[in-house]
Design a protein around this motif. Structure first.
Motif, PDB file in Angstrom:
ATOM      1  N   VAL A 150       0.850  -1.189   0.000  1.00  0.00           N
ATOM      2  CA  VAL A 150       0.000   0.000   0.000  1.00  0.00           C
ATOM      3  C   VAL A 150       0.886   1.239   0.000  1.00  0.00           C
ATOM      4  N   PHE A 151       0.736   2.071  -1.003  1.00  0.00           N
ATOM      5  CA  PHE A 151       1.310   3.417  -0.957  1.00  0.00           C
ATOM      6  C   PHE A 151       0.269   4.305  -0.278  1.00  0.00           C
ATOM      7  N   ALA A 152       0.409   4.522   1.039  1.00  0.00           N
ATOM      8  CA  ALA A 152      -0.506   5.429   1.742  1.00  0.00           C
ATOM      9  C   ALA A 152      -0.108   6.881   1.506  1.00  0.00           C
ATOM     10  N   SER A 154       1.968   9.266  -1.592  1.00  0.00           N
ATOM     11  CA  SER A 154       2.344   9.113  -2.997  1.00  0.00           C
ATOM     12  C   SER A 154       3.856   9.208  -3.175  1.00  0.00           C
ATOM     13  N   SER A 155       4.332   8.432  -4.157  1.00  0.00           N
ATOM     14  CA  SER A 155       5.757   8.467  -4.497  1.00  0.00           C
ATOM     15  C   SER A 155       5.844   8.337  -6.007  1.00  0.00           C
ATOM     16  N   THR A 156       6.807   7.574  -6.540  1.00  0.00           N
ATOM     17  CA  THR A 156       6.896   7.407  -7.983  1.00  0.00           C
ATOM     18  C   THR A 156       5.722   6.555  -8.485  1.00  0.00           C
ATOM     19  N   GLY A 157       5.064   7.000  -9.566  1.00  0.00           N
ATOM     20  CA  GLY A 157       3.902   6.269 -10.090  1.00  0.00           C
ATOM     21  C   GLY A 157       2.621   6.791  -9.472  1.00  0.00           C
ATOM     22  N   PHE A 180       3.587  -1.375   3.951  1.00  0.00           N
ATOM     23  CA  PHE A 180       3.104   0.000   3.797  1.00  0.00           C
ATOM     24  C   PHE A 180       4.215   1.002   3.547  1.00  0.00           C
ATOM     25  N   HIS A 181       3.994   1.875   2.562  1.00  0.00           N
ATOM     26  CA  HIS A 181       4.691   3.161   2.493  1.00  0.00           C
ATOM     27  C   HIS A 181       3.781   4.098   3.280  1.00  0.00           C
ATOM     28  N   SER A 182       4.229   4.518   4.481  1.00  0.00           N
ATOM     29  CA  SER A 182       3.248   5.077   5.418  1.00  0.00           C
ATOM     30  C   SER A 182       3.249   6.605   5.531  1.00  0.00           C
ATOM     31  N   LEU A 234       7.383  -0.140   5.889  1.00  0.00           N
ATOM     32  CA  LEU A 234       8.595  -0.052   5.076  1.00  0.00           C
ATOM     33  C   LEU A 234       9.363   1.226   5.402  1.00  0.00           C
ATOM     34  N   HIS A 235      10.637   1.200   5.140  1.00  0.00           N
ATOM     35  CA  HIS A 235      11.555   2.348   5.265  1.00  0.00           C
ATOM     36  C   HIS A 235      11.190   3.326   6.383  1.00  0.00           C
ATOM     37  N   VAL A 236      11.142   2.811   7.614  1.00  0.00           N
ATOM     38  CA  VAL A 236      10.924   3.689   8.780  1.00  0.00           C
ATOM     39  C   VAL A 236      12.133   4.622   8.883  1.00  0.00           C
ATOM     40  N   VAL A 277      18.051  12.411  -3.053  1.00  0.00           N
ATOM     41  CA  VAL A 277      16.598  12.604  -2.885  1.00  0.00           C
ATOM     42  C   VAL A 277      15.865  11.275  -3.044  1.00  0.00           C
ATOM     43  N   MET A 278      15.168  10.888  -1.980  1.00  0.00           N
ATOM     44  CA  MET A 278      14.339   9.674  -2.000  1.00  0.00           C
ATOM     45  C   MET A 278      13.188   9.855  -1.019  1.00  0.00           C
ATOM     46  N   ASN A 279      12.193   8.964  -1.128  1.00  0.00           N
ATOM     47  CA  ASN A 279      11.031   8.996  -0.235  1.00  0.00           C
ATOM     48  C   ASN A 279      10.949   7.713   0.584  1.00  0.00           C
ATOM     49  N   SER A 305      16.946  -2.180   0.256  1.00  0.00           N
ATOM     50  CA  SER A 305      17.669  -1.123  -0.465  1.00  0.00           C
ATOM     51  C   SER A 305      16.722  -0.058  -0.994  1.00  0.00           C
ATOM     52  N   ASP A 306      15.452  -0.411  -1.250  1.00  0.00           N
ATOM     53  CA  ASP A 306      14.550   0.491  -1.982  1.00  0.00           C
ATOM     54  C   ASP A 306      15.183   0.908  -3.308  1.00  0.00           C
ATOM     55  N   HIS A 307      15.854  -0.048  -3.942  1.00  0.00           N
ATOM     56  CA  HIS A 307      16.485   0.208  -5.247  1.00  0.00           C
ATOM     57  C   HIS A 307      15.465   0.854  -6.186  1.00  0.00           C
ATOM     58  N   ALA A 323      13.365  13.309  -9.990  1.00  0.00           N
ATOM     59  CA  ALA A 323      12.768  12.021  -9.586  1.00  0.00           C
ATOM     60  C   ALA A 323      13.317  11.624  -8.224  1.00  0.00           C
ATOM     61  N   ALA A 324      12.430  11.076  -7.382  1.00  0.00           N
ATOM     62  CA  ALA A 324      12.850  10.610  -6.058  1.00  0.00           C
ATOM     63  C   ALA A 324      13.153   9.119  -6.119  1.00  0.00           C
ATOM     64  N   GLY A 325      14.284   8.723  -5.570  1.00  0.00           N
ATOM     65  CA  GLY A 325      14.634   7.305  -5.541  1.00  0.00           C
ATOM     66  C   GLY A 325      16.096   7.125  -5.880  1.00  0.00           C
ATOM     67  N   LEU A 326      16.715   6.109  -5.256  1.00  0.00           N
ATOM     68  CA  LEU A 326      18.141   5.866  -5.415  1.00  0.00           C
ATOM     69  C   LEU A 326      18.376   4.388  -5.704  1.00  0.00           C
TER      70      LEU A 326
END
Ligand code: DOR
Length: 440
Positions: A150-152, A154-157, A180-182, A234-236, A277-279, A305-307, A323-326
């Protein structure tokens, strides 16, 4: 006995400690562990090397919905090539692909596409939407699905399920743990208005502030308790969430990202600009210290990694248009071995977080430990090998890493998936990757 493969003379990282023992592999599985096991068609001499249980990266965005990915950025083949070069034997791929992995047809096609297009084994997430929220429980049991995502926030997409009511619908459909992306979408949108194009990259962590993450995590925690549905955050990224989540082990598990352990603001934005820059964002040293404390006290279950590869042209834009993400699947294990070298965690805790942890949280069958009967997935590392990470080494088509120029002590020298040597000394063989089976 007569094995297909014998891995000899190495130090095994077993769940209960280090051991000087050999592994005998038959038909892709660990058939025996011990000394003087017998003969084999192929012998791997692991003298002076450590044998880790196959490293699982439970959080990658390979951009490939089963139709070939994004040229020049990533597809399943190049993404998994990076994985095995970095000692990773399994990946769990996120659903924000084209097409998005949100229905049975796409999930089945994406799973079937794994054969012949992956160097390592692959699990796939099913993405939640407001359209599939009430029926997603029928999708989480499809073969190779590792979890609902769940993307709670918004991020890429464009995958997004933002409201409590819609998230609750997802949580009441099915029974497996949901990832969850929270970050809180409403707070993100509200705060966005205060910033302008061209503001410094460090504003990324000011916009997507502590409360965006903490509020989202409090909302998910409350809904998990209300619906009695297990969640994986995810990614706390904040000290506040890590402290709060200590009270939720009964229902919530925790992922942190490598980037949130080894990079911090303001340094990362000053040095790397958009390549920091990442989320959710990389934050200041207080949060990094809290993440390490949470590794030490057992709060954290998995490391990912959240690649998230992006074309350089899309990265190299002013904030917040960049764009956000690494990228990270290939550097995850080397960078974590460097943390072992620095004394920040033990090799046993690394194996717990990067192999046993993801296998347990997601229910990956026969993955996550070196034990008789399990898949013969191992990551063979040289803890004394000193290497400088470079863009040129990357298997990812996008060709950049935020760790370019960083020197590490500890390096993956071979990756073995179900008894197949898929990487040795930087050379890649395959693709032999298969869909992963999950308890569902
Ligand atoms: O920074 C990010 N990039 N965070 C996400 O959650 C998604 C990812 C992507 O897909 O680019």
């Amino acid at each position: 006995m007569n094995f297909d493969l014998l891995i000899q003379n190495g130090t095994l990282v077993l769940p209960w400690g280090l051991a000087q023992a050999d592994i005998g592999v038959s038909q892709g599985c660990i058939a025996a562990i011990g000394k003087n096991l017998g003969v084999a068609k192929e012998v791997f001499d692991a003298t002076n090397l450590h044998i880790l249980p196959g490293i699982i990266d439970p959080h990658v965005h390979f951009r490939d919905g089963g139709k070939g990915g994004i040229p020049g950025v990533e597809d399943l083949l190049s993404g998994t090539k990076g994985a095995v070069l970095g000692g990773v034997t399994s990946v769990f791929d996120m659903p924000n692909t084209n097409p998005a992995a949100v229905d049975a047809e796409t999930l089945n096609a994406k799973r079937d596409y794994i054969n012949g297009h992956a160097y390592c084994d692959v699990g796939i997430y099913v993405g939640a939407t407001t359209d599939n929220a009430d029926t997603i429980g029928t999708l989480e049991t499809i073969e190779a699905v590792c979890a609902i995502k769940v993307f709670a926030g918004s991020s890429t997409g464009n995958l997004l399920v933002a409201s409590d009511a819609d998230i609750e619908r997802v949580m009441r459909s099915g029974r497996r743990r949901i990832a969850f992306h929270s970050e809180d979408e409403y707070r993100l949108q509200e705060r966005r208005k205060a910033f302008s194009s061209g503001d410094g990259y460090e504003n990324h962590a000011i916009w997507r502030d502590i409360e965006c993450a903490f509020l989202g995590t409090r909302r998910i925690s409350a809904l998990a308790r209300k619906t009695n549905r297990p969640a994986h955050i995810l990614h706390v990224s904040t000290a506040e969430e890590l402290d709060y989540l200590k009270g939720f082990h009964d229902i919530i598990s925790v992922e942190v990202l490598l980037n949130h352990l080894v990079q911090s603001a303001p340094d990362v934005y000053e040095r790397l600009g958009a390549y920091g820059v990442m989320n959710p964002p990389i934050r200041d040293a207080r949060h990094v210290a809290a993440a390490w404390a949470a590794i030490a006290d057992g709060t954290i279950d998995t490391i990912g990694s959240d690649h998230a590869p992006h074309a350089r042209a899309n990265k190299e834009k002013p904030w917040p248009d960049c764009a956000a993400g690494l990228t990270g699947v290939q550097t995850l294990l080397p960078m974590m071995l460097e943390q072992v070298h620095q004394g920040k965690l033990s090799l046993l805790r690394l194996a717990d977080l990067m192999s046993a942890g993801p296998a347990r949280i997601y229910g990956a069958v026969n993955k996550g430990r070196i034990a008789a009967g399990y898949d013969a997935d191992v990551s063979i590392v040289d803890l004394n090998h000193i290497e400088t990470i470079s863009n040129e080494q990357m298997g990812s088509q996008c060709g950049w890493t935020p760790f370019d120029g960083i020197t590490v002590t500890g390096w993956p020298v071979a990756t073995i998936v179900r008894g197949n040597i898929v990487m040795r000394e930087g050379e890649v063989f395959g693709p032999i990757g298969k869909p992963i089976h999950f308890n569902s």
